[in-house]
Design a protein around this motif. Sequence first.
Motif, short mmCIF file in Angstrom:
data_model
loop_
_atom_site.label_atom_id
_atom_site.label_comp_id
_atom_site.label_asym_id
_atom_site.label_seq_id
_atom_site.Cartn_x
_atom_site.Cartn_y
_atom_site.Cartn_z
N ASN A 1 0.88 -1.25 -0.25
CA ASN A 1 -0.03 -0.35 0.02
C ASN A 1 1.00 0.83 -0.37
OD1 ASN A 1 -2.38 1.53 0.37
ND2 ASN A 1 -2.23 2.24 2.19
N THR A 2 0.93 1.86 -1.20
CA THR A 2 1.54 2.91 -0.96
C THR A 2 0.96 4.16 -1.09
OG1 THR A 2 0.82 3.95 -3.87
CG2 THR A 2 2.98 2.62 -3.29
N PHE A 3 -0.51 4.30 -0.61
CA PHE A 3 -0.71 5.75 -0.31
C PHE A 3 -0.98 5.75 1.47
CE2 PHE A 3 -3.16 2.96 -3.42
CZ PHE A 3 -2.96 4.17 -4.60
N ASP A 4 -1.57 6.80 1.50
CA ASP A 4 -0.93 7.43 2.90
C ASP A 4 -1.84 8.67 3.50
OD1 ASP A 4 0.03 8.42 5.71
OD2 ASP A 4 2.10 8.98 4.77
N LEU A 5 -2.64 7.78 4.53
CA LEU A 5 -4.22 8.25 5.05
C LEU A 5 -3.69 9.33 5.67
CD1 LEU A 5 -6.43 5.23 4.36
CD2 LEU A 5 -6.28 7.64 3.09
N SER B 1 -1.09 -5.22 -4.42
CA SER B 1 -1.04 -3.64 -4.78
C SER B 1 -2.79 -3.52 -4.61
CB SER B 1 -0.44 -2.68 -5.13
OG SER B 1 0.24 -3.09 -6.22
N PHE B 2 -3.67 -1.96 -4.53
CA PHE B 2 -4.54 -1.65 -5.20
C PHE B 2 -4.55 -0.77 -5.16
CE2 PHE B 2 -5.06 -5.52 -2.44
CZ PHE B 2 -6.18 -6.57 -2.84
N PRO B 3 -4.96 0.08 -6.20
CA PRO B 3 -5.18 1.11 -6.33
C PRO B 3 -6.01 2.01 -5.87
CG PRO B 3 -7.74 0.17 -7.03
CD PRO B 3 -7.06 -1.15 -6.69
N LEU B 4 -6.78 1.45 -4.59
CA LEU B 4 -6.49 2.32 -3.08
C LEU B 4 -6.03 1.90 -2.00
CD1 LEU B 4 -10.33 2.50 -2.39
CD2 LEU B 4 -8.78 0.42 -3.88
N PRO B 5 -6.04 2.96 -0.81
CA PRO B 5 -5.44 2.47 0.48
C PRO B 5 -6.75 0.84 0.83
CG PRO B 5 -6.33 4.56 1.11
CD PRO B 5 -6.81 3.74 -0.78
N PRO C 1 -10.33 -9.03 -6.23
CA PRO C 1 -9.07 -9.88 -7.25
C PRO C 1 -9.75 -7.82 -7.59
CG PRO C 1 -11.02 -11.51 -6.99
CD PRO C 1 -10.94 -10.73 -5.98
N GLN C 2 -8.04 -7.90 -8.17
CA GLN C 2 -7.91 -6.41 -8.57
C GLN C 2 -8.97 -6.00 -9.41
OE1 GLN C 2 -5.25 -8.23 -8.19
NE2 GLN C 2 -3.59 -7.09 -7.80
N THR C 3 -9.63 -7.35 -10.75
CA THR C 3 -10.00 -6.74 -11.53
C THR C 3 -11.22 -6.68 -11.69
OG1 THR C 3 -9.62 -9.20 -12.29
CG2 THR C 3 -7.90 -7.34 -12.94
N LEU C 4 -11.80 -7.13 -10.30
CA LEU C 4 -12.88 -7.16 -10.05
C LEU C 4 -13.75 -6.21 -8.98
CD1 LEU C 4 -13.91 -11.36 -9.73
CD2 LEU C 4 -13.93 -9.78 -11.80
N THR D 1 -2.59 -3.94 -11.76
CA THR D 1 -3.86 -4.45 -12.84
C THR D 1 -4.79 -4.58 -12.68
OG1 THR D 1 -3.85 -6.72 -11.41
CG2 THR D 1 -1.75 -6.62 -12.70
N ALA D 2 -5.52 -3.69 -12.22
CA ALA D 2 -6.83 -2.39 -11.77
C ALA D 2 -7.11 -1.62 -12.91
CB ALA D 2 -7.43 -2.19 -10.48
N LYS D 3 -7.74 -1.49 -13.29
CA LYS D 3 -7.91 -0.42 -15.00
C LYS D 3 -7.84 1.01 -14.05
CE LYS D 3 -12.49 -1.99 -15.80
NZ LYS D 3 -12.28 -2.89 -15.10
N ASP D 4 -8.63 1.22 -13.02
CA ASP D 4 -8.70 2.91 -13.10
C ASP D 4 -7.37 2.88 -12.00
OD1 ASP D 4 -11.00 3.04 -14.50
OD2 ASP D 4 -11.81 2.21 -12.72
#
Length: 740
Positions: A350-354, A430-434, A404-407, A513-516
């Motif tokens: 997780n690269t996001f910092d809240l 990894s995910f496109p959000l925290p 799954p990131q694609t879902l 690998t997530a689209k957004d």
Amino acid sequence: MSSLSSLLFLSFCFSLLFFCSISEDDQRKTYIVYMGSHPKHQVSTSSHHMRMLQEAIGSTFAPHSLLHSYKRSFNGFVAKLTETEVKKVSEMKDVISVFLNEKIQLHTTRSWDFMGLTQQVNRVPSVESDIIVGVFDTGIWPESPSFLDHGYGPPPPKWKGSCEVSSNFSCNNKIIGARSYRRNGQYPINDIKGPRDSNGHGTHVASTVAGGLVRQASMLGLGSGTARGGVPSARIAAYKVCWSDTCFSVDILAAFDDAIADGVDIISMSLGPRKPIANYFSDPIAIGTFHAMKNGILTSTSAGNDGPSSFTLTNFSPWSLTVAASTTDRKFVTGVQLGDGRRFNGVTINTFDLNGTQYPFVYAGNVPNVTGGFNGSISRFCLGNTVDRELVKGKIALCDILVPQTLLGSIEGAVGIIMQDKSPKDLTFSFPLPASHLGTQEGALISSYLNLTSLPTATISKSIEGKHEAAPFVASFSSRGPNPTTPNILKPDLSGPGVEILAAWSPISSPSTAKDDNRKLLFNIISGTSMACPHATAVAAYVKSFHPSWSPAALKSALMTTAFPMRAELNKDAEFAYGSGHINPLGAVNPGLIYNASEIDYIRFLCGEGYNTTLLQRIFEDNSTCSPTNSDQVFDLNYPSFALSTHISTSFNQTYKRRVTNVGSTNSTYKATTFAPSGINISVNPSILSFKALGEELKFELIIEGKISRSIESASLVWDDGVHKVRSPIIVFDSDPFIH
Ligand SMILES: *[C@@H]1O[C@H](CO)[C@@H](O)[C@H](O)[C@H]1NC(C)=O
Ligand SMILES: *[C@@H]1O[C@H](CO)[C@@H](O)[C@H](O)[C@H]1NC(C)=O
Ligand SMILES: *[C@@H]1O[C@H](CO)[C@@H](O)[C@H](O)[C@H]1NC(C)=O
Ligand SMILES: *[C@@H]1O[C@H](CO)[C@@H](O)[C@H](O)[C@H]1NC(C)=O
Ligand SMILES: *[C@@H]1O[C@H](CO)[C@@H](O)[C@H](O)[C@H]1NC(C)=O
Ligand SMILES: *[C@@H]1O[C@H](CO)[C@@H](O)[C@H](O)[C@H]1NC(C)=O
Ligand SMILES: *[C@@H]1O[C@H](CO)[C@@H](O)[C@H](O)[C@H]1NC(C)=O
Ligand SMILES: *[C@@H]1O[C@H](CO)[C@@H](O)[C@H](O)[C@H]1NC(C)=O
Ligand SMILES: *[C@@H]1O[C@H](CO)[C@@H](O)[C@H](O)[C@H]1NC(C)=O
Ligand SMILES: *[C@@H]1O[C@H](CO)[C@@H](O)[C@H](O)[C@H]1NC(C)=O
Ligand SMILES: *[C@@H]1O[C@H](CO)[C@@H](O)[C@H](O)[C@H]1NC(C)=O
């Protein structure tokens, strides 16, 4: 056939009603016709292929029926055939096998220091920079800082490859070759024609093998340090055989045909068929790696990511190296803190910092997308649009599986996701959000907090580096033995780092690998046997830089006999998880003894496996014959490990013949030491080997007798001269529990 072309074909057929046979052409599938070694005196291979096709297809034959000819390094062709034509072609004189063009899949750093290959190790830079590594993958991102060519001379003179210059792609003195393969000509729209890597996987693998030094590399602060490949001076030749949709065996074989003739020294291939293929000569990767071996080129392959079940290996031919994936001592930990102050450690990248801010926290099962027709028993898994986008906006949600990131669908609108389930925690994404991923125990505590609190809140931290208390162990995802085709040859061969590896990336690809996912990264952290394979490739190249004349089998032997034994307590599948153990780059340079093998050894082995003389003569283009005494040759193949498939409580007494070559010191005397569990006796004859010269080869026999009372028993043989410890694992196992 794409739907558009089949429509065109149909209308064409309606206008010419009597000349078209829709059913015939619809039944045509793309096949590979494999014909063994390249005939020594044949002038035009393509015209020979053309004549064979003409004979099989008859009157409807057209020159474009021949889709591709393999003719640089071995012999064969590709064509669309009906079942009847396949039968005809199979019966033709020179044909060894005919098989479908199947889809092949990709087997998706501190690692070098962890293995002792520090920046300061002894190297032979002038030789290392003559080593050319062929990487079969999704292409390469040439602008990556890992592939700068400052200080590199021109490609070594032996290089005969080429660079497919397309739009803005060009090679340099680091990436000396690049080609792409898509024989069906149907390029996926979300990929780039040519060798440029739009996925990131190929760039990651290539930089793990041979990326140059990049200081202060990190994935947005994670894993920060100097990124580098195992042989940073070596040259790279990229063969793009995989695309955003898939990889095809036709293309992989075409890359072997080229790479061998181009002059690569070693091949790294992090991909494999979806299911094991029983016949070595109907398996495009076994065929390709075989011709590579015949030309002195070792291919390092990934074991596969279908573990921890047994028999899940997909690359297991004895002439290639099969690499399992293990952890390093580093792991990434992603903290979760609830509004009441309780903290939990999950795993994700997780690269996001809240910034520690507490956000409203909801259970996904309580916020279904009702208008979409979903209820809480579905929305709790957070898949697609099952969660109400509006109700999770500005909040953190708890989901009941690792999504799954694609879902990821409407949940992407949330501030963050906390996932809980019982899936393994050694596989991180990894995910496109925290996001953080926790076990069910922590999940239950969090769920009860949500139930009992009127205004629940939570926050997710940026990942930090933690330490594995017990490292290395083989990751749960890494494919396990036994060898599905030849159970008496142990596979995988060894294990290397394949968990949370930092390496170069394509900035146009989604790091999760997530689209957004809008992060544009030059380095990414990912896991898989795909990441372990290039570590082994690099170590083999490193060894080759000290011993340029060593055969593929000698390199393999050096890597295997010097591997660190791994702990069966941490790996219940023992050798079926890690083979000989964990790769040891510094030890591999000076193995003392090697178990060498050449073509003739593999011919004898194949005779014993039931491949007959006619077939083998075609593959080898020589006069070798299988003698009647050749059965059970599997025990005498000069392999650096020993396996015996048997049954619990059945007495066995098996003899193995081996030869070892002295590559240590001129005069040396090695003593055999064996380690065996009770119930098994191992004897070695002779048990002392005295060498008088370098390159001298001595024979010995190993006899294992006894009974096993458990499904797997591990033993070992060590040849020791006081300086070198040449270790081979011995595994005796019950084939019954593995029957599938
Ligand atoms: C090269 O071209 C591709 C598209 O053809 C584009 O996506 C990419 O950004 C370009 N790369 C560079 C480094 O200019
Ligand atoms: C966290 O703080 C950094 C630096 O002040 C800021 O750039 C970032 O936007 C903050 N993140 C959030 C989610 O508020
Ligand atoms: C939720 O929906 C699923 C399928 O749409 C259905 O099978 C299930 O019975 C529903 N559960 C409730 C509690 O309504
Ligand atoms: C609910 O699902 C539908 C279709 O699956 C989707 O179009 C809609 O945006 C979703 N609504 C919300 C509020 O998430
Ligand atoms: C929390 O409530 C849900 C129903 O909303 C229930 O299914 C779950 O078991 C509860 N969790 C705990 C830990 O009590
Ligand atoms: C191994 O065998 C090959 C082929 O016979 C030979 O070229 C090589 O010198 C041998 N020894 C080593 C160390 O590779
Ligand atoms: C050798 O094997 C091939 C293919 O399996 C078979 O067609 C052929 O008849 C065999 N030849 C002999 C001499 O057994
Ligand atoms: C195979 O045998 C034939 C006939 O004895 C001989 O002419 C030929 O040179 C041999 N080929 C090889 C590769 O040894
Ligand atoms: C096992 O085989 C070896 C070699 O064939 C033989 O010397 C030995 O006596 C055998 N052991 C038993 C217990 O039969
Ligand atoms: C190896 O041993 C022989 C006989 O003992 C001796 O003559 C020779 O000098 C030794 N060679 C080396 C390099 O030590
Ligand atoms: C192992 O060897 C010992 C001593 O030679 C012998 O007593 C014993 O029976 C053997 N065990 C097996 C399982 O062969």
